[in-house]
Write a protein that holds these residues in place. Sequence first.
Motif, short mmCIF file in Angstrom:
data_model
loop_
_atom_site.label_atom_id
_atom_site.label_comp_id
_atom_site.label_asym_id
_atom_site.label_seq_id
_atom_site.Cartn_x
_atom_site.Cartn_y
_atom_site.Cartn_z
N ARG A 1 0.84 -1.19 0.00
CA ARG A 1 0.00 0.00 0.00
C ARG A 1 0.88 1.24 0.00
N PHE A 2 0.35 2.32 -0.58
CA PHE A 2 0.88 3.67 -0.46
C PHE A 2 -0.13 4.46 0.35
N ILE A 3 0.36 5.18 1.36
CA ILE A 3 -0.55 5.91 2.23
C ILE A 3 0.12 7.22 2.64
N GLU A 4 -0.64 8.27 2.56
CA GLU A 4 -0.12 9.58 2.92
C GLU A 4 -0.01 9.70 4.43
N ASN A 5 1.00 10.42 4.88
CA ASN A 5 1.20 10.61 6.31
C ASN A 5 0.02 11.35 6.93
N ARG A 6 -0.41 10.86 8.10
CA ARG A 6 -1.51 11.45 8.86
C ARG A 6 -2.84 11.30 8.14
N VAL A 7 -2.93 10.35 7.24
CA VAL A 7 -4.19 10.02 6.57
C VAL A 7 -4.48 8.56 6.86
N LYS A 8 -5.72 8.28 7.22
CA LYS A 8 -6.07 6.93 7.66
C LYS A 8 -6.22 5.96 6.51
N ASP A 9 -6.85 6.38 5.41
CA ASP A 9 -7.10 5.49 4.29
C ASP A 9 -5.92 5.49 3.33
N ALA A 10 -5.68 4.32 2.73
CA ALA A 10 -4.57 4.18 1.79
C ALA A 10 -4.89 4.84 0.47
N SER A 11 -3.87 5.36 -0.19
CA SER A 11 -4.04 5.93 -1.54
C SER A 11 -4.05 4.83 -2.59
N LEU A 12 -3.34 3.74 -2.34
CA LEU A 12 -3.31 2.61 -3.26
C LEU A 12 -3.09 1.35 -2.44
N CYS A 13 -3.82 0.29 -2.78
CA CYS A 13 -3.71 -0.97 -2.05
C CYS A 13 -3.83 -2.12 -3.05
N ARG A 14 -2.81 -2.97 -3.11
CA ARG A 14 -2.80 -4.11 -4.01
C ARG A 14 -2.25 -5.34 -3.29
N GLU A 15 -2.60 -6.49 -3.88
CA GLU A 15 -2.14 -7.77 -3.33
C GLU A 15 -1.67 -8.64 -4.49
N PHE A 16 -0.52 -9.29 -4.29
CA PHE A 16 0.02 -10.21 -5.28
C PHE A 16 0.04 -11.61 -4.68
N GLN A 17 -0.52 -12.56 -5.46
CA GLN A 17 -0.57 -13.96 -5.03
C GLN A 17 0.18 -14.81 -6.04
N ILE A 18 0.99 -15.72 -5.51
CA ILE A 18 1.78 -16.63 -6.34
C ILE A 18 1.36 -18.06 -6.01
N ASP A 19 1.07 -18.83 -7.06
CA ASP A 19 0.71 -20.23 -6.87
C ASP A 19 1.94 -20.97 -6.33
N PRO A 20 1.81 -21.66 -5.17
CA PRO A 20 2.99 -22.37 -4.62
C PRO A 20 3.59 -23.37 -5.60
N GLN A 21 2.78 -23.96 -6.45
CA GLN A 21 3.31 -24.94 -7.40
C GLN A 21 4.15 -24.28 -8.48
N ALA A 22 3.90 -23.00 -8.73
CA ALA A 22 4.65 -22.29 -9.78
C ALA A 22 5.59 -21.25 -9.18
N SER A 23 5.82 -21.32 -7.87
CA SER A 23 6.64 -20.30 -7.23
C SER A 23 8.07 -20.30 -7.74
N GLY A 24 8.57 -21.43 -8.19
CA GLY A 24 9.93 -21.47 -8.69
C GLY A 24 10.10 -20.75 -10.00
N ASN A 25 9.01 -20.51 -10.74
CA ASN A 25 9.08 -19.82 -12.03
C ASN A 25 8.78 -18.33 -11.92
N ILE A 26 8.32 -17.87 -10.76
CA ILE A 26 8.02 -16.46 -10.56
C ILE A 26 9.21 -15.84 -9.84
N THR A 27 9.99 -15.04 -10.54
CA THR A 27 11.21 -14.48 -9.96
C THR A 27 11.13 -12.98 -9.72
#
Length: 644
Positions: free
Chosen positions: A131-157
């Motif tokens: 997340r990116f969040i401005e100082n003294r602001v409660k809500d985030a300016s940007l929020c993302r999540e990245f998920q990697i399949d454990p079976q393919a984790s060796g190919n995600i570098t």
Amino acid sequence: MHLIRSANECCTRVLLRLHFYVVFSFLLVSLFGQLMEVHPGGQTSLNPLCVNNSTSCSFQQSNASNLPDSACMMIYHSFNDSVCYNSNFQGTPDVYEFFGKMTLHAYLSQKWYTSFNVSFTHIKWTNVHMRFIENRVKDASLCREFQIDPQASGNITNIFFDCLWETNYETKFYHFDYMAIGPSGESFVYKYIFNVPEARRIDLTRVNVTEWETFLVVDVSAAPKTLILRLQVAPPSLNITGYKVHIVYLDPPPLELQSLFGWFDYTWVNLTIVANQKVEILRTLGLEKPWPVLNRTLPANENDTELKFEFATKLKFGKYKFEVIPVHPLCARMLCQKSSTPEILIVEMTEPKLLTGIVVTCLCIPILLLTYFMWKRKCETEKPCPEPPGPPKFLLMYKPASIQHLRKMMELHKYFTKVCGIHSMMDQFMIPQTISRDPISWYTLAFKEADFVGIFASPETSAAEREAVLSYNAYINTEVIAHNHLKTYLCSPGARCKFFSIILPGTQWQTLPPQAQALKRYTLPRDLDPLLVLIGVTPQCDHGEGFNEALQAAMVPESPTVLSMPVPPVRPTTVAVCGMEDLDPREGGSRTRDPQEESQSLCCNTHSGSDMDLVSTQSRPYVSDMSTASSMDHLSLLGHEERP
């Protein structure tokens, strides 16, 4: 009326149109804001991740053709999603990025806005929330999540995200945080703070080296132990060879401001500044202004894209920030642009080991003091084990009236010592054994140490007999010395208990000193056993036979040989009374009375032997030293000298 009605209708139409315009504008702006949460970034191409919905990130891998879309997924979260709250970004700090590397760089987007590129490399995690969040602001300016399949984790570098998510944030204070979750479910938190640089100062077409702004990021993941400055190296075309880093201390804020915005734990970062490196203190005492704590120059190589400077911490309260100036020949002649990080409030914290030591010390000191005082009190209240009491000391006070009377007193001294078990004290025997041989000194000590004092009556004698005894007496006028001590002690409270008068056969009580005539009288041998009971020894219960034998022994003619002094019974003695040192028993040494003896009244009116039913004990026969041919004359001990 018609005019008024027309005006009213006109105003109503205008208000309705104005209201419709405002509402429509608000809805359009809101919709546009949702659609424009991220903007396409990059210098020459668009990143497919710059969308406001979940999508695949597998295309960023080198072998993307062999990976399904589900191997790497970007999950979209709105700015007010609970996933982006502070409470969800909890875990163990990973200062050295063991579970993957991350770089955050600023660049100029196609639309002349400052944009950021987040790149994850050497990935060992399976899930990341960022997340990116401005100082003294409660809500985030940007929020993302990245998920990697454990079976393919060796190919995600590697994964990168370079979308423009804001247009009006230049020079503002922002936080970038991400939480990485490992294959076993362990979580690690990484926290960074930075100021957004101005777009015009990172545009190579507009500025030269003197106006270039260096992008700085401070890693506060390991606070309060460590601060790490991450510096983005300028393009090679600027020919910057290094960077001067200054750590600046600012005056601490008021205490009431430290709790301001306490709901946001990144606003006030708990840090403690310590410099393990050599610190250059440049502060001028008395000046209320910022002053540098540490200066350091970081060289920049041609292939470097990022420089790191680790700053260890120590207890030092206040606000700190990093300032960086490029190293370039033009910067030596003119002032180059100074880049700075946000101010970091450092709250003084105590190290766990130090805190543990302080707590343990505070607990141990009262316990040790309590133990000491209890032990001391116990030692003071405990009485030493009583030593076995020695024989009672009995001082014989008399006035030698004749040679025969003096011989009787000597025999009585031996009888009390050898038969009755009493430490008998007689001047004729004990003064010669002292070092000083001073009668005054011996009587002074004898009256103090004696448990009992017996004043013996004298017989009626002629002047010739009284004169004859002087030639056999080594110490004259000893009765005067004893009499003076008697008058002194009888004036002391309770002293009369240990004084009594004794009448022997052939003596008259009128010969007693006036002070002794009023004391308790004992007539021997009739009252021998009551006297022994008073003194504290075993009565003889022989009806005075041993006593009479002692008196008869005194009637034996003189022998030319010398008789040795009788040895007192061997019993342990104690230290002297009133703090005096141990003395030889022959000098009137002190002893400690048994408590049972002290409990008996020494002034009790004991009955005579004829009135008491005493327990019969085995009586010891008295054998005089004069009864044998080898006996020695008593008077020879006195240092017999003929007096003119």
